[in-house]
Design an enzyme around this catalytic site. Structure first.
Site, PDB file in Angstrom:
ATOM      1  N   GLU A 116      30.483  42.262 -12.230  1.00  0.00           N
ATOM      2  CA  GLU A 116      29.426  43.089 -12.827  1.00  0.00           C
ATOM      3  C   GLU A 116      28.105  42.323 -12.879  1.00  0.00           C
ATOM      4  O   GLU A 116      27.035  42.911 -12.683  1.00  0.00           O
ATOM      5  CB  GLU A 116      29.855  43.541 -14.220  1.00  0.00           C
ATOM      6  CG  GLU A 116      31.007  44.535 -14.191  1.00  0.00           C
ATOM      7  CD  GLU A 116      31.467  44.935 -15.576  1.00  0.00           C
ATOM      8  OE1 GLU A 116      31.257  46.102 -15.961  1.00  0.00           O
ATOM      9  OE2 GLU A 116      32.041  44.079 -16.277  1.00  0.00           O
ATOM     10  N   GLU A 136      39.920  45.370 -14.813  1.00  0.00           N
ATOM     11  CA  GLU A 136      39.988  45.680 -16.247  1.00  0.00           C
ATOM     12  C   GLU A 136      41.043  46.713 -16.626  1.00  0.00           C
ATOM     13  O   GLU A 136      41.612  46.658 -17.718  1.00  0.00           O
ATOM     14  CB  GLU A 136      38.610  46.156 -16.743  1.00  0.00           C
ATOM     15  CG  GLU A 136      37.586  45.044 -16.943  1.00  0.00           C
ATOM     16  CD  GLU A 136      36.763  44.782 -15.691  1.00  0.00           C
ATOM     17  OE1 GLU A 136      35.691  44.177 -15.805  1.00  0.00           O
ATOM     18  OE2 GLU A 136      37.209  45.181 -14.595  1.00  0.00           O
TER      19      GLU A 136
END
Length: 262
Positions: A116, A136
């Protein structure tokens, strides 16, 4: 700008380049302390007017950034979860919205929050041995530092769903083929390649670079008609700059331009 070092972040100046290095061995996890210092380093780099590009890299060979601090997850509530991701988003947005281009040198694993962070940069260079992904969902959560949003805008919603929902990791070659990274280089050469790209950028007109970045970033969220209007506006702003006059003059005189950012 003088070189600065914090506990986890090192900021160096090489001419018009600012180089940010994450140093949190062994795998450069983005703890709260690392995020705090990253925010300070970004602010320090952008506060210097003649910095024209930023390179983001990490120390060590095991990982670029292996993710966020998983140890904090078990005690999260809805409210603290909001606070956690909003803090990260704010810092990553500062990087994404920087007035200068940001080039990311990925030397190994870029997972979860690490990917990210790379997605918040303008250009990504990955070494051949790198692995990239957003795992995740395997922890029962989702990418919370704008990963679902920036990834889908970069590779398309279908591919983004595949990567996020499966948690699959991509090789550097696969990431390049997907459009997740712009260049793949041999192991150990990501920083040199990122620096080469940055040096080409800083040789161009800095006001033109800033406006071109705005045109692409903001226009991407607009209709074609709206984006064209924005492009016209940003082009017109450059017409009365000293840099444009210098660029044209240098072209006619067959020499390299000397831009002042004015």
């Amino acid at each position: 700008m003088q070189n600065k070092s914090w506990a986890f972040i090192n900021l160096e100046r090489e001419g018009p380049l600012a180089i940010l290095t994450i140093e949190n061995p062994p795998v450069n996890v983005l703890t709260d302390g690392v995020l705090n210092e990253l925010d300070l380093a970004i602010e320090a780099a952008l506060s210097v007017e003649d910095v024209r590009a930023i390179i983001l890299k990490a120390s060590g060979e095991k990982a670029f950034v292996a993710g966020a601090d998983i140890g904090q997850f078990p005690t999260l509530t809805k409210q603290t979860g909001i606070e956690l991701v909003e803090k990260g988003k704010k810092i990553f947005d500062r990087l994404a919205d920087a007035r200068v281009p940001v080039i990311c040198a990925i030397n190994s694993l870029a997972l979860g929050a690490g990917l990210e962070l790379a997605l918040a940069c303008d250009i990504r260079v990955a070494e051949e041995g790198s692995k990239l992904g957003l795992p995740e969902t395997g922890l029962g959560i989702l990418p919370g530092y704008s990963g679902t949003q920036r990834l889908s805008r970069l590779v398309g919603p279908g591919k983004a769903k595949e990567l996020v929902l499966t948690g699959e990791l991509l090789s550097a070659k696969e990431a390049y083929e997907t459009g997740l990274v712009e260049r793949v280089v041999p192991n150990g050469e990501s920083f040199a390649e990122a620096k080469s790209i940055a040096e080409k950028i800083v040789a161009k007109g800095p006001v033109a670079i800033a406006n071109a970045k705005k045109a692409i970033d903001r226009g991407f969220e607009m209709t074609l008609e709206e984006g064209q209007k924005l492009e016209t506006q940003l082009f017109s702003e450059l017409c009365e700059t000293e840099d444009m006059q210098e660029g044209v003059k240098a072209f006619k005189e067959k020499r390299n331009p000397v831009f002042q950012g004015k």
